[in-house]
Design an enzyme around this catalytic site. Structure first.
Site, PDB file in Angstrom:
ATOM      1  N   SER A 148       6.532  -5.191   3.984  1.00 29.38           N
ATOM      2  CA  SER A 148       7.974  -4.955   4.053  1.00 29.38           C
ATOM      3  C   SER A 148       8.681  -6.162   4.653  1.00 29.38           C
ATOM      4  CB  SER A 148       8.255  -3.730   4.933  1.00 29.38           C
ATOM      5  OG  SER A 148       9.642  -3.611   5.168  1.00 29.38           O
ATOM      6  N   TYR A 183       6.715   0.009  13.799  1.00 27.43           N
ATOM      7  CA  TYR A 183       6.579   0.000  12.334  1.00 27.43           C
ATOM      8  C   TYR A 183       6.546  -1.449  11.832  1.00 27.43           C
ATOM      9  CZ  TYR A 183       7.845   0.437   7.416  1.00 27.43           C
ATOM     10  OH  TYR A 183       7.862   0.320   6.044  1.00 27.43           O
TER      11      TYR A 183
HETATM   12  N1  LIG Z   1      11.253   2.950   1.378  1.00 24.97           N
HETATM   13  C1  LIG Z   1      11.474   1.693   1.750  1.00 24.97           C
HETATM   14  O1  LIG Z   1      12.626   1.200   1.825  1.00 24.97           O
HETATM   15  C2  LIG Z   1      10.318   0.793   2.075  1.00 24.97           C
HETATM   16  C3  LIG Z   1      10.593  -0.570   2.369  1.00 24.97           C
HETATM   17  C4  LIG Z   1       9.529  -1.400   2.660  1.00 24.97           C
HETATM   18  C5  LIG Z   1       8.232  -0.926   2.642  1.00 24.97           C
HETATM   19  N2  LIG Z   1       8.002   0.393   2.384  1.00 24.97           N
HETATM   20  C6  LIG Z   1       6.600   0.848   2.375  1.00 24.97           C
HETATM   21  O2  LIG Z   1       6.352   1.500   1.154  1.00 24.97           O
HETATM   22  C7  LIG Z   1       5.222   2.379   1.296  1.00 24.97           C
HETATM   23  C8  LIG Z   1       5.510   3.697   0.618  1.00 24.97           C
HETATM   24  O3  LIG Z   1       6.585   4.315   1.286  1.00 24.97           O
HETATM   25  P1  LIG Z   1       7.752   5.097   0.536  1.00 24.97           P
HETATM   26  O4  LIG Z   1       9.023   4.441   0.893  1.00 24.97           O
HETATM   27  O5  LIG Z   1       7.420   5.314  -0.876  1.00 24.97           O
HETATM   28  O6  LIG Z   1       7.727   6.467   1.375  1.00 24.97           O
HETATM   29  P2  LIG Z   1       7.366   7.982   0.984  1.00 24.97           P
HETATM   30  O7  LIG Z   1       8.193   8.429  -0.149  1.00 24.97           O
HETATM   31  O8  LIG Z   1       7.458   8.713   2.283  1.00 24.97           O
HETATM   32  O9  LIG Z   1       5.830   7.894   0.531  1.00 24.97           O
HETATM   33  C9  LIG Z   1       4.813   7.680   1.467  1.00 24.97           C
HETATM   34  C10 LIG Z   1       3.489   8.020   0.840  1.00 24.97           C
HETATM   35  O10 LIG Z   1       2.453   7.796   1.818  1.00 24.97           O
HETATM   36  C11 LIG Z   1       1.694   8.991   1.967  1.00 24.97           C
HETATM   37  N3  LIG Z   1       1.196   9.141   3.339  1.00 24.97           N
HETATM   38  C12 LIG Z   1       1.882   8.996   4.491  1.00 24.97           C
HETATM   39  N4  LIG Z   1       1.078   9.272   5.543  1.00 24.97           N
HETATM   40  C13 LIG Z   1      -0.145   9.581   5.039  1.00 24.97           C
HETATM   41  C14 LIG Z   1      -1.384   9.977   5.606  1.00 24.97           C
HETATM   42  N5  LIG Z   1      -1.546  10.119   6.928  1.00 24.97           N
HETATM   43  N6  LIG Z   1      -2.422  10.215   4.785  1.00 24.97           N
HETATM   44  C15 LIG Z   1      -2.295  10.110   3.436  1.00 24.97           C
HETATM   45  N7  LIG Z   1      -1.133   9.742   2.839  1.00 24.97           N
HETATM   46  C16 LIG Z   1      -0.079   9.508   3.627  1.00 24.97           C
HETATM   47  C17 LIG Z   1       2.679  10.099   1.646  1.00 24.97           C
HETATM   48  O11 LIG Z   1       1.968  11.294   1.375  1.00 24.97           O
HETATM   49  P3  LIG Z   1       2.727  12.745   1.392  1.00 24.97           P
HETATM   50  O12 LIG Z   1       3.379  12.867   0.049  1.00 24.97           O
HETATM   51  O13 LIG Z   1       1.604  13.703   1.613  1.00 24.97           O
HETATM   52  O14 LIG Z   1       3.713  12.695   2.511  1.00 24.97           O
HETATM   53  C18 LIG Z   1       3.394   9.487   0.450  1.00 24.97           C
HETATM   54  O15 LIG Z   1       2.612   9.614  -0.724  1.00 24.97           O
HETATM   55  C19 LIG Z   1       4.956   2.449   2.792  1.00 24.97           C
HETATM   56  O16 LIG Z   1       3.850   1.627   3.112  1.00 24.97           O
HETATM   57  C20 LIG Z   1       6.214   1.871   3.423  1.00 24.97           C
HETATM   58  O17 LIG Z   1       5.945   1.249   4.676  1.00 24.97           O
HETATM   59  C21 LIG Z   1       9.006   1.272   2.093  1.00 24.97           C
END
Ligand SMILES: NC(=O)c1ccc[n+]([C@@H]2O[C@H](COP(=O)([O-])OP(=O)(O)OC[C@H]3O[C@@H](n4cnc5c(N)ncnc54)[C@H](OP(=O)(O)O)[C@@H]3O)[C@@H](O)[C@H]2O)c1
Length: 297
Positions: A148, A183
């Site tokens: 990120s 984070y």
């Molecule tokens: N959204 C943003 O703006 C953004 C920006 C930069 C980087 N990111 C990164 O992108 C990645 C995906 O995030 P997202 O934004 O798509 O968020 P999200 O919609 O909350 O998705 C997160 C995913 O990770 C899974 N997860 C979380 N904790 C877990 C655990 N303990 N064991 C197994 N699976 C787990 C969740 O499973 P469940 O469905 O079971 O909850 C979900 O599938 C992350 O690494 C985040 O740091 C996001």
């Protein structure tokens, strides 16, 4: 090591992906299924995993193209079990996508005694990669980690003297600042992990990549109470849809353009330069050694 004679493409390749039940991971998995990848999704929630797999199978047009492996990425034992199941059920792994991630407003420790954000966002990718690395080397595969731009908030770099984040979570306004800095530290760790992994993979044919998806409208940070939800609702106004956030991830998995590249951080399908803390090779090496100690069972 497999010699790649024809251009790399994801069609028919085996892709292991974490965090495919929501957001960026789900958007990427849908696109990869459409392009003919065979997907092994690692998820913690059996119902969500089954629904996701059904959707992906429909997109792929074949039931045999999606496998489910259950694991909670905060538990090292659970990750080890999923990796074992994967290795025994599938002989070739071409791509590993370390995408699952979360942020925690309150400091919590895992069953392994690790701070939760560190465990899920950094140690889980580190452990899973370590467990699958031989298979990935055999296929000349790609390891892709979702980092990120937020890594820039880790202004003090990786605080090796505060690995369980006691000091971090006691920062002023701890409900937002402590969690955000923690984070950021884990996302910085994703970039350092990728650069050190790339060095260790030199000459094997396997490569390591990480990327910044931008600000993306997902379920991220939704379970952290009203203040976090309000912040995310405001941020959504400036966010990209998940499909756009997943574009660079899909490109890293599928494109032949990056064959020969390794160890880089990408934004919008371009090599990007992360903040200075993320370029420090001594820190990357130290992080690797510390992480190895933290996954000793
Ligand atoms: N959204 C943003 O703006 C953004 C920006 C930069 C980087 N990111 C990164 O992108 C990645 C995906 O995030 P997202 O934004 O798509 O968020 P999200 O919609 O909350 O998705 C997160 C995913 O990770 C899974 N997860 C979380 N904790 C877990 C655990 N303990 N064991 C197994 N699976 C787990 C969740 O499973 P469940 O469905 O079971 O909850 C979900 O599938 C992350 O690494 C985040 O740091 C996001």
């Amino acid at each position: 090591m497999q010699i790649q004679n024809k251009p790399w493409s994801i069609q028919g390749k085996y892709v292991v992906i974490t965090g495919a039940t929501s957001g960026i991971g789900l958007a990427a998995a849908k696109e990869l299924a459409k392009r003919g990848a065979h997907l092994g999704i690692i998820a913690r929630n059996p119902d969500k995993a089954a629904k996701t797999a059904a959707l992906l199978r429909q997109i792929a047009g074949s039931d045999s193209m999606v496998d489910i492996f259950l694991a909670d990425m905060s538990s090292q034992q659970s990750i080890r079990q999923a990796a074992e199941a994967l290795l025994s059920s599938w002989p070739q792994i071409d791509v590993l996508i370390n995408n699952a991630g979360a942020m925690f407003m309150e400091r919590k420790l895992t069953e392994d005694g690790m701070e939760m954000t560190w465990a899920v966002n950094h140690l889980a990718p580190f452990l899973l990669t370590t467990l699958l690395i031989d298979r990935l080397k055999q296929s000349g595969g790609r390891i892709i980690t979702t980092a990120s731009y937020g890594h820039k908030m880790a202004k003090e770099g990786i605080r090796f003297d505060d690995l369980t984040a006691e000091r971090c979570y006691s920062l002023p306004h701890r409900l937002l600042l402590g969690a955000s800095v923690r984070y950021a530290e884990t996302k910085l760790a994703n970039i350092l992990f990728t650069s050190e992994l790339a060095k260790r993979l030199q000459g094997t044919g396997a490569t390591a990549h990480c990327f910044n998806p931008g600000l993306v409208s997902t379920n991220f940070n939704q379970g952290n109470g009203w203040a976090a939800q309000l912040t995310m609702a405001i941020m959504k106004l400036y966010s990209r849809p998940p499909e756009k956030g997943a574009e660079t991830l899909v490109w890293l998995a599928d494109s032949d353009e990056i064959s020969g590249q390794s160890g880089h951080y990408y934004t919008d399908k371009q090599i990007d330069v992360p903040k200075p803390h993320a370029q420090d090779s001594e820190t990357a090496k130290r992080l690797w050694e510390v992480s190895l100690e933290q996954i000793q069972s």
